[in-house]
Enzyme design. Structure first.
Site, mmCIF file in Angstrom:
data_model
loop_
_atom_site.group_PDB
_atom_site.id
_atom_site.type_symbol
_atom_site.label_atom_id
_atom_site.label_comp_id
_atom_site.label_asym_id
_atom_site.label_seq_id
_atom_site.Cartn_x
_atom_site.Cartn_y
_atom_site.Cartn_z
ATOM 1 N N LYS A 89 -5.581 -3.034 -1.741
ATOM 2 C CA LYS A 89 -4.919 -2.177 -0.958
ATOM 3 C C LYS A 89 -5.742 -1.884 0.084
ATOM 4 C CE LYS A 89 -1.717 -0.168 -4.114
ATOM 5 N NZ LYS A 89 -1.571 0.787 -5.143
ATOM 6 N N ALA B 188 3.245 2.023 -2.128
ATOM 7 C CA ALA B 188 4.643 1.608 -2.654
ATOM 8 C C ALA B 188 5.609 2.153 -1.582
ATOM 9 C CB ALA B 188 4.739 2.597 -3.838
ATOM 10 N N VAL C 87 1.039 -0.967 0.062
ATOM 11 C CA VAL C 87 0.046 0.018 0.169
ATOM 12 C C VAL C 87 0.877 1.188 -0.058
ATOM 13 C CG1 VAL C 87 -1.813 1.272 1.201
ATOM 14 C CG2 VAL C 87 -1.861 -1.127 1.441
ATOM 15 N N GLY D 263 6.134 3.081 -15.083
ATOM 16 C CA GLY D 263 6.084 1.883 -14.073
ATOM 17 C C GLY D 263 5.295 2.096 -12.826
HETATM 18 N N1 LIG Z 1 5.163 -0.472 -9.920
HETATM 19 C C1 LIG Z 1 4.990 0.061 -8.677
HETATM 20 O O1 LIG Z 1 5.065 1.412 -8.356
HETATM 21 C C2 LIG Z 1 4.505 -0.825 -7.627
HETATM 22 C C3 LIG Z 1 4.419 -2.328 -7.768
HETATM 23 N N2 LIG Z 1 4.076 -3.178 -6.898
HETATM 24 C C4 LIG Z 1 4.215 -4.289 -7.149
HETATM 25 O O2 LIG Z 1 5.319 -4.966 -7.381
HETATM 26 C C5 LIG Z 1 5.383 -6.113 -8.244
HETATM 27 C C6 LIG Z 1 6.155 -5.921 -9.333
HETATM 28 O O3 LIG Z 1 5.809 -5.127 -10.268
HETATM 29 P P1 LIG Z 1 6.577 -4.583 -11.505
HETATM 30 O O4 LIG Z 1 8.032 -4.819 -11.311
HETATM 31 O O5 LIG Z 1 6.067 -3.498 -12.015
HETATM 32 O O6 LIG Z 1 6.196 -5.798 -12.467
HETATM 33 P P2 LIG Z 1 6.827 -6.310 -13.794
HETATM 34 O O7 LIG Z 1 5.915 -7.001 -14.781
HETATM 35 O O8 LIG Z 1 7.714 -5.327 -14.359
HETATM 36 O O9 LIG Z 1 7.724 -7.731 -13.095
HETATM 37 C C7 LIG Z 1 7.388 -8.676 -12.612
HETATM 38 C C8 LIG Z 1 8.487 -9.835 -13.244
HETATM 39 O O10 LIG Z 1 8.120 -10.985 -12.450
HETATM 40 C C9 LIG Z 1 8.192 -11.929 -13.515
HETATM 41 N N3 LIG Z 1 7.586 -13.235 -13.117
HETATM 42 C C10 LIG Z 1 6.152 -13.362 -13.363
HETATM 43 N N4 LIG Z 1 5.985 -14.449 -12.840
HETATM 44 C C11 LIG Z 1 6.935 -15.026 -12.110
HETATM 45 C C12 LIG Z 1 7.242 -16.395 -11.682
HETATM 46 N N5 LIG Z 1 6.418 -17.196 -11.308
HETATM 47 N N6 LIG Z 1 8.564 -16.392 -11.043
HETATM 48 C C13 LIG Z 1 9.495 -15.490 -11.392
HETATM 49 N N7 LIG Z 1 9.031 -14.437 -11.812
HETATM 50 C C14 LIG Z 1 8.117 -14.153 -12.545
HETATM 51 C C15 LIG Z 1 7.930 -11.347 -14.756
HETATM 52 O O11 LIG Z 1 8.545 -12.080 -15.688
HETATM 53 C C16 LIG Z 1 8.362 -10.055 -14.565
HETATM 54 O O12 LIG Z 1 9.682 -9.764 -14.962
HETATM 55 C C17 LIG Z 1 3.860 -6.129 -8.474
HETATM 56 O O13 LIG Z 1 3.194 -7.170 -7.627
HETATM 57 C C18 LIG Z 1 3.407 -4.959 -8.050
HETATM 58 O O14 LIG Z 1 1.886 -4.607 -7.778
HETATM 59 C C19 LIG Z 1 4.073 -2.480 -5.582
HETATM 60 C C20 LIG Z 1 4.154 -1.440 -5.275
HETATM 61 C C21 LIG Z 1 4.343 -0.424 -6.227
HETATM 62 N N1 LIG Z 2 -0.080 -0.069 -9.827
HETATM 63 C C1 LIG Z 2 -0.013 0.472 -8.380
HETATM 64 C C2 LIG Z 2 1.354 0.427 -8.009
HETATM 65 C C3 LIG Z 2 1.411 0.391 -6.735
HETATM 66 O O1 LIG Z 2 1.007 -0.601 -5.932
HETATM 67 C C4 LIG Z 2 -0.335 1.916 -8.435
HETATM 68 O O2 LIG Z 2 -0.656 2.441 -9.628
HETATM 69 O O3 LIG Z 2 -0.680 2.296 -7.363
#
Ligand SMILES: NC(=O)C1=CN([C@@H]2O[C@H](COP(=O)(O)OP(=O)(O)OC[C@H]3O[C@@H](n4cnc5c(N)ncnc54)[C@H](O)[C@@H]3O)[C@@H](O)[C@H]2O)C=CC1
Ligand SMILES: N[C@@H](CC=O)C(=O)O
Length: 809
Positions: free
Chosen positions: A676, A605, A603, A658
């Site tokens: 969240k 980030a 929640v 991102g």
């Molecule tokens: N982008 C943001 O601002 C925020 C993101 N998050 C969370 O962070 C997490 C990651 O987000 P991103 O990096 O943006 O996503 P992304 O899609 O860029 O990266 C996720 C990675 O996980 C890999 N992946 C998928 N299944 C897999 C598995 N079974 N084993 C290993 N790797 C696997 C994918 O190939 C990809 O490289 C998400 O759950 C998102 O909700 C949380 C807070 C903020």
């Molecule tokens: N996709 C989410 C990323 C953080 O959790 C957002 O946009 O807030």
């Protein structure tokens, strides 16, 4: 006078013997040198004797190779004229050796006498060669060290030995050399002093000659804080008391043999442990100086592997005198050496640790002794746990210090190391415990860290997901490494990484800077289950699994990881927003196992949201209401929409920046915000499920049902005018659109709201989030957290902060 003893490795080759000469020459004043047999020779003599006893003619080849090895050393050490003289010196011993072996071979019997003669032959040969080479006067230890056969072994007759040695002292010049290990009995028959006998010879000489010190020259720098083959960070202990050295050497540290210490201790002779191959290293000093209370409480950890834990138990043992006596007598009668004893005050069971190779003899002996009680079911048959290890922590400063045992068992316990038996003597010098052999590496590592024997603590990281957030996290691991080590004494070691197809694991650490390319080049195929299994199998201490994916499968392995004492840090919201039962089980498991389950970035980030809510709840406050903007993506969209920036393009931009989930429909459907809000509500003490949250999607539901993301991105263009018209209308009314989350009176709701300039959400810029919390204590003015709510950098920083929190620094 100084007594210097050189072990088998120190005299293991002509080159090493040259080093011995340099060391001896550098010692000023009168000196006495004691040497072991050339490395490996005693074992070869014994094995040859057994071969001869079995009637196998290869014993003669073995004999020749032993002789040849000595001749080769002579060849390398001496000039041609001297060589013949040295060979003449050892010829009588070689002749005797040949005769005994022939006799054993012919009679097919290896009597104790022959065995003693043969096993001491290595020292007879090495000592004559080395004495000649270093220019020392050779003295035959057999004339001065006298033994008597008692309790199944040769015991030194101390008074007679002392007397004979004090007589020979008068004849000794500046440099004398005595063979270690060998002695004789009162009938002048050859005997030996048993394992580590050369150390003992040296200590007896040091005591009899009232030496200034005894130096044990070996192949390590001194006593190490732990087995350096297991703990690479183990270091040399500079000072030990006699008692500490005794305890450490008893439990596996094969630097010095325990009986050696006794004559030195009784005569207050300092013992130095020095390295023949690194003579300038300071070494370890063992003496009776009072232990400084400021010194570490624990000096070292020792361990013994390949032991068995044998337990006798039954109600028939309670309050019955003589049970222990009978058990121990039965073991002694069968020459079973007991390493550790543990009995609870209930007297219902006695456990002993013995060498693994003696387990079945021991079982038979005890079951025979208690055959009647076993037949009457008063005592159960003996149970044996094989492949066990004993670990002991040692330190005089443990005495009367509270909390040591607590710290010890807490550190091993939270790493999932099960303890089978414990023993601590009233001297409080040593706490020993029994674990499975497979856990020894982990146990030694955590204890080494827990008692600050290591300069820094270490977290072992396993990362799943190397996308937007995961790759930024890897940068952090690299860029912060030095600072963390220097300022927080924490080292984060990346030991495993998995992408969606490949994984790489390396106990000694992967290169976080190149691991993404390495994964493509040399990674092995994996599923998340195989990655999990390997993590559990590696069984490393202080393990943390970090989830930077958005995958449900990855979230589904947390439970088994926590069960295996692996902490979990996750950016992925799926686990904490799955069923309440699953979420609370994860939290309960982490608590029970003493590991961590952290998901602060779920929640807001990088914003601190969950931690302050946890603090309020822990302080007894009751959270009554929450109002928040929890989607960075949706806030970015509503703030960026304009005539030039239609909805479809702004969605794509949020993804490129991102902010959005890997699939932005998770944001646009409201699901991300539902997750969240659910997590915040649960952390605030409310029992809610996803279905309990009323949700109005950001875009109409029919757009979200399309089969692919591409199809959605195409279709969503239809909504561009709708959103632009709405924005214009609101702007003309002085209002803005916000996607809000609300929890009030236990009811949760997410959806679009219109806010005017007086509303706290009105000025929320870019992808920012805001969380307002009303509680019993914060009622008139809510607690407020506001700032960047999405983005790879802030999220990776939040994940990194959670990782550091696991280490508790
Ligand atoms: N982008 C943001 O601002 C925020 C993101 N998050 C969370 O962070 C997490 C990651 O987000 P991103 O990096 O943006 O996503 P992304 O899609 O860029 O990266 C996720 C990675 O996980 C890999 N992946 C998928 N299944 C897999 C598995 N079974 N084993 C290993 N790797 C696997 C994918 O190939 C990809 O490289 C998400 O759950 C998102 O909700 C949380 C807070 C903020
Ligand atoms: N996709 C989410 C990323 C953080 O959790 C957002 O946009 O807030």
């Amino acid at each position: 006078m100084q007594v210097l003893k050189f072990g088998g490795t120190s005299v293991g080759s002509a080159e090493n013997i040259q080093k011995v000469k340099e060391i001896v020459s550098s010692v000023q004043g009168q000196k006495v040198v004691v040497v072991s047999a050339v490395g490996g020779i005693t074992d070869r003599l014994i094995s040859m004797a057994r071969t001869a006893e079995s009637g196998d003619r290869t014993c003669f080849e073995n004999l020749q190779s032993i002789i040849d090895d000595h001749f080769e050393i002579i060849d390398k050490l001496f000039q041609p004229i001297e060589k013949d003289e040295v060979i003449k010196l050892i010829e009588p011993d070689i002749e005797e050796l040949k005769i005994i072996i022939k006799g054993v071979y012919l009679i097919r019997e290896l009597s104790r006498k022959s065995f003693e003669n043969l096993s001491g032959m290595g020292e007879r040969l090495s000592s004559k060669i080395i004495a000649r080479y270093i220019g020392a006067n050779w003295f035959d230890s057999r004339h001065y060290i006298k033994t008597n056969y008692e309790f199944g072994r040769n015991q030194v007759l101390i008074d007679e030995t002392q007397k004979l040695l004090s007589e020979v002292k008068l004849e000794m010049g500046n440099c004398s050399l005595f063979p270690g290990f060998i002695s004789s009995n009162q009938k002048s028959e050859n005997t030996t002093l048993g394992r580590g006998g050369s150390d003992y010879t040296a200590a007896l000489l040091a005591a009899a000659f009232d030496a200034d010190n005894l130096q044990i020259w070996t192949d390590v720098d001194g006593f190490m804080t732990a087995d350096p083959r297991v703990i690479s960070r183990a270091y040399c202990i500079d000072k030990l008391s006699y008692a500490e050295a005794m305890e450490l050497s008893h439990f596996g540290a094969k630097v010095i043999y325990p009986p050696t210490i006794i004559p030195a201790f009784q005569n207050s002779i300092p013992i130095w442990i020095k390295n023949t191959f690194n003579p300038s290293a300071p070494g370890t000093l063992i003496n009776n100086e009072k232990v400084d209370i400021k010194e570490r409480q624990i000096k070292g950890i020792s361990s013994i592997k390949e032991v068995s834990l044998l337990t006798l138990q039954g109600i028939g043992m309670v309050g019955v005198t003589g049970i222990s006596m009978r058990m121990f007598t039965a073991l002694a009668a069968n020459d079973v050496n007991i390493i550790l004893i543990s009995q609870a005050s209930s007297e219902n069971s006695i456990s002993v640790v013995i060498g693994g190779d003696q387990a079945s003899i021991a079982r038979e002996a005890i079951e025979y002794e208690f055959r009647r009680e076993i037949a009457q079911n008063h005592i159960s048959p003996v149970t044996i746990d094989d492949k066990m290890a004993v670990v002991a922590i040692v330190g005089e400063n443990m005495k009367h210090t509270t909390g040591i045992a607590g710290q010890l068992f807490n550190s091993v316990g939270k790493n999932g190391v099960n303890i089978y038996a414990i023993a601590q003597g009233a001297s409080e010098l040593n706490i020993s415990f029994v674990i499975k052999e497979k856990d020894i590496r982990k146990a030694l590592n955590v204890i080494h860290e827990a008692f600050f024997l290591s300069d820094y603590s270490r977290l072992n990281l396993f990362l799943a997901g190397k996308g937007t957030v995961g790759s930024k996290l890897l940068h952090k691991v690299v860029s912060q490494a030095r600072k963390l080590k220097e300022e927080n004494n924490l080292m984060i070691r990346l030991v495993g990484v998995a992408g969606s197809r490949n994984m790489l694991l390396e106990r000694e650490g992967l290169n976080a800077a190149t691991v993404i390319e390495d994964l493509d080049k040399i990674g092995e195929a994996c599923t998340i289950e195989s990655f999990r299994d390997r993590i559990i199998e590696m069984n490393v201490a202080n393990s943390v699994f970090v989830d930077c994916t958005a995958s449900e499968e990855v979230a589904s392995v947390y439970q088994s990881l926590l069960d295996a004492n692996v902490s979990v840090v996750t950016a992925n919201k799926i686990a904490s927003s799955s069923s309440y039962a699953a979420y609370s089980k994860l939290k309960a498991t982490a608590r029970e196992k003493g590991v961590k389950f952290f998901f602060e970035t779920n929640v807001g980030a990088g914003l601190p949201v969950i931690a302050p809510i946890n603090d309020l709840v822990k302080s007894g406050d009751k959270i009554e209401r929450l109002e928040a903007v929890l989607s960075g993506t949706l806030n970015f969209i509503v703030n960026t929409l304009s005539e030039e920036n239609p909805l479809s393009e702004v969605i794509a931009e949020a993804k490129a920046k991102g902010f959005s989930e890997p699939d932005p429909r998770v944001d646009l459907s409201g699901t991300d915000v539902v997750r969240k809000l659910l997590i915040l509500a649960r952390e605030s003490g409310y029992v809610l499920e996803q279905e309990d949250v009323e949700v109005e999607p950001f875009v109409p539901a029919e757009y979200l049902d399309l089969p692919s993301l591409d199809a959605f991105m195409d279709k969503v263009k239809d909504l561009n005018p709708v959103f632009e018209n709405q924005r214009k209308k609101l702007a003309s009314e002085g209002k803005r659109l916000r996607y809000a989350a609300r929890l009030s009176e236990g009811k949760a709701k997410v959806g679009l709201i219109e806010v005017d300039s007086k509303h706290p959400f009105y000025d929320l810029e870019g992808s920012n989030n805001i969380i307002l919390v009303w509680s019993e204590n914060y009622n008139e003015h809510p607690l407020q957290v506001k700032g960047y709510g999405a983005g790879a950098d802030v999220t990776a920083a939040g994940v990194f902060a959670d990782i550091i929190k696991v280490a508790n620094v």
